[in-house]
Enzyme design. Structure first.
Site, PDB file in Angstrom:
ATOM      1  N   ARG A  36       0.925  -1.202  -0.104  1.00  0.00           N
ATOM      2  CA  ARG A  36      -0.122  -0.082   0.035  1.00  0.00           C
ATOM      3  C   ARG A  36       0.755   1.273  -0.034  1.00  0.00           C
ATOM      4  NH1 ARG A  36      -4.006  -1.484   4.928  1.00  0.00           N
ATOM      5  NH2 ARG A  36      -2.150  -2.254   5.722  1.00  0.00           N
ATOM      6  N   ASP A  45       2.615 -25.125   4.603  1.00  0.00           N
ATOM      7  CA  ASP A  45       2.840 -25.433   6.209  1.00  0.00           C
ATOM      8  C   ASP A  45       4.367 -25.394   6.257  1.00  0.00           C
ATOM      9  OD1 ASP A  45       3.592 -26.794   8.472  1.00  0.00           O
ATOM     10  OD2 ASP A  45       1.361 -27.267   8.662  1.00  0.00           O
ATOM     11  N   HIS A  46       5.205 -24.522   6.859  1.00  0.00           N
ATOM     12  CA  HIS A  46       6.446 -24.528   6.964  1.00  0.00           C
ATOM     13  C   HIS A  46       7.080 -25.597   7.546  1.00  0.00           C
ATOM     14  CE1 HIS A  46       6.175 -22.371  10.798  1.00  0.00           C
ATOM     15  NE2 HIS A  46       7.577 -22.921  10.916  1.00  0.00           N
ATOM     16  N   HIS A  62       0.792 -27.982  11.833  1.00  0.00           N
ATOM     17  CA  HIS A  62       2.195 -28.360  11.945  1.00  0.00           C
ATOM     18  C   HIS A  62       2.111 -30.080  12.740  1.00  0.00           C
ATOM     19  CE1 HIS A  62       3.304 -24.479  10.859  1.00  0.00           C
ATOM     20  NE2 HIS A  62       3.334 -23.893  12.064  1.00  0.00           N
TER      21      HIS A  62
END
Length: 514
Positions: A44, A179-180, A242
């Site tokens: 922005r 999902d790291h 996780h």
């Protein structure tokens, strides 16, 4: 790799600075980006391309696992970055973006392959996806892909509504839900652990495994995430995504010729076989906790309700422990214990597979205090695999002692989770992303917990910071003859826990009303 354009929403945000830009840089250094590659950062605030590139370079110097060295390489990498102001609700901003992207693709002679990364709050997903479709950004002759970050909904109903809205603009095979944990190198190795090692494969059933423990401990509190976390808690922030993903990756049984579709199918089958929670016994399978004041690494810390931005009457969970069962041929009868919490004794993500004791199975005399064989998979902060076996102690005839066979990987020059996941998304490989079926089934299993929390049917138990959670989490295992492995608490922490249980910690606000 095919030429592509990455369109990054939320380009001035913290995730982009700390994870996305360093990941892209390390992929570039490793030669894992297409030769024709562009990044359009969106935000922005007003920024020139030069200012944006300078911000990206700053993030590399602050957060990259490899410090930028070759100035020519840095300049070539940064030259791929462009910036455009975009208000999510303004259609004209999307029209302007489309024009800039098409001009850049034409200048490079690149195919219109576009990946849209939504590094923004989930409340903006629907609007952005719809605008991408209506503006023509996603209607080019090349492929399109959408990357989104968790949370994928707040409960089962909201997750279904979000998926329905995204499906209006992107097909399921075009949606990559990050999902790291699935990008962590040791988690990705779980896919190969049992099917690539005949010894492990032979033991990977309920005939030989007594129980499985999955732990993700954090020493930090809510930090600057109070506004989000107090509406999320451990069950939404960690458990539903996780922790259940770790369960799926560990429990799947894969053939040697496994593909991404087979992996997804087998993960879905694990979730389908997960025994549902029942309202009449849910409190016997779930432990809910909230951290009180205590000591972390020798320093006193506040309790959860004394943290800045947290109401003194908050009933939010910062810890959850659960007993789960998979009702299938391989795992029937094997309890899976999962726990995760904040302000814990140590930072660790670990899987422990406890094997049954063969001497006891054969009816032979069991040596006193003989620990069972263990397979320990350390996922973080250090990675490694340890196999604990019992051997005859050569110094004392007839005695046994544990012997560890260890394999630890060096953390130096190992790709981070976001590098692995972004690279896979570029290749269109969905193996280590959360498929909608998995997300829906995870929410479906967790929904009874959310309902029980809302009705206060599961007590919120205080635990001292610097401990391993409420004593009830130990009892969860003890009543089945098991215990959490590798928990060691100092006497002062145990004493504080005893005081909390007796109600002697009067500074801690705990709502016991049903």
């Amino acid at each position: 790799m095919e030429a592509m354009t990455l369109v990054l929403f939320g380009a001035t945000g913290d995730l982009a600075k700390r994870k996305i830009y360093p990941a892209l840089y390390n992929l570039y250094i490793d030669g894992k980006l297409p030769s024709s590659f562009s990044v359009f950062g969106l935000g922005r605030r007003e920024l020139t391309d030069e200012s944006f590139q300078a911000n990206v370079e700053k993030s590399l110097r602050n957060f990259s696992r490899r410090a930028p060295g070759d100035e020519t390489a840095i300049r070539n990498f940064l030259n791929a970055f462009r910036y455009s102001v975009l208000n999510i609700d303004h259609e004209e901003d999307y029209a302007k973006l489309l024009r800039l992207v098409e001009e850049r693709e034409a200048a490079l002679g690149a195919a219109p392959n576009r990946m849209f990364y939504l590094s923004v709050g989930p409340e903006f997903f629907e609007t952005i996806a719809a605008r991408i479709q209506s503006s023509g950004l996603g209607g080019a002759d090349g492929w399109k892909r959408l990357i989104i970050e968790k949370p994928f909904g707040h409960d089962l109903q909201s997750a279904r509504e979000l998926n329905e809205k995204l499906s209006g603009a992107f097909a399921e095979q075009e949606i990559f839900r990050i999902d790291h944990y699935l990008g962590k190198p040791m988690v990705q190795k779980l896919e190969y652990l049992q099917r690539s090692n005949p010894v492990i494969q032979a033991l990977w059933t309920n005939r030989h495994i007594a129980n499985v423990q999955i732990t993700a401990n954090e020493t930090v509190g809510v930090e600057e995430r109070a506004g989000y976390y107090d509406h999320s808690g451990a069950v939404r922030d960690m458990f539903q995504n996780h922790m259940l993903q770790l369960l799926m990756m560990l429990a799947i049984q894969l053939p040697n010729n496994s593909t991404s579709e087979i992996v997804r199918l087998r993960k879905k089958q694990v979730m389908e076989a997960l025994v549902p929670l029942q309202s009449d016994n849910i409190s016997s399978q779930i432990v809910r906790g909230q951290y009180a004041a205590g000591t972390i690494q020798g320093k006193p810390v506040n309790g959860y309700t004394s943290e800045q931005g947290i109401p003194a009457t908050s009933m939010n969970d910062t810890f959850i422990a659960a007993k789960l069962e998979i009702d299938d041929y391989f795992w029937r009868g094997v309890p899976f214990y999962i726990r995760t919490g904040k302000r814990m004794r140590e930072k660790s993500t670990r899987i422990v597979v406890e094997f049954k004791e063969p001497l006891k199975q054969q009816g032979a005399q069991q040596p006193e205090q003989l620990d069972p064989n263990l397979l320990v998979i350390d996922i973080g902060p250090k990675e490694g695999i340890t196999l604990q076996l019992n051997m005859m102690d050569s110094r004392e005839k007839g005695a046994f002692e544990p012997m560890n066979i260890e394999f630890h990987t060096s953390s130096d020059d190992v790709p981070e989770a976001y590098e692995n996941l972004i690279h896979d998304a570029m290749l269109g490989d969905p193996t280590f992303f959360a498929h909608w079926d998995e997300v829906e089934l995870s929410w479906k299993w967790v929904q009874p917990i959310l309902d029980a929390y809302a009705a206060n049917h599961i007590p919120l138990l205080p635990y001292p910071s610097g401990s391993y959670g409420p004593a009830a989490s130990d009892e969860l295992l003890a009543k089945h003859g098991h215990r959490w492995w590798f928990d060691t608490e100092p006497e002062e922490v145990q004493e504080q826990a005893n005081q909390i249980e007796k109600g002697e910690e009067t500074h801690y606000a705990y709502n016991t009303n049903d």
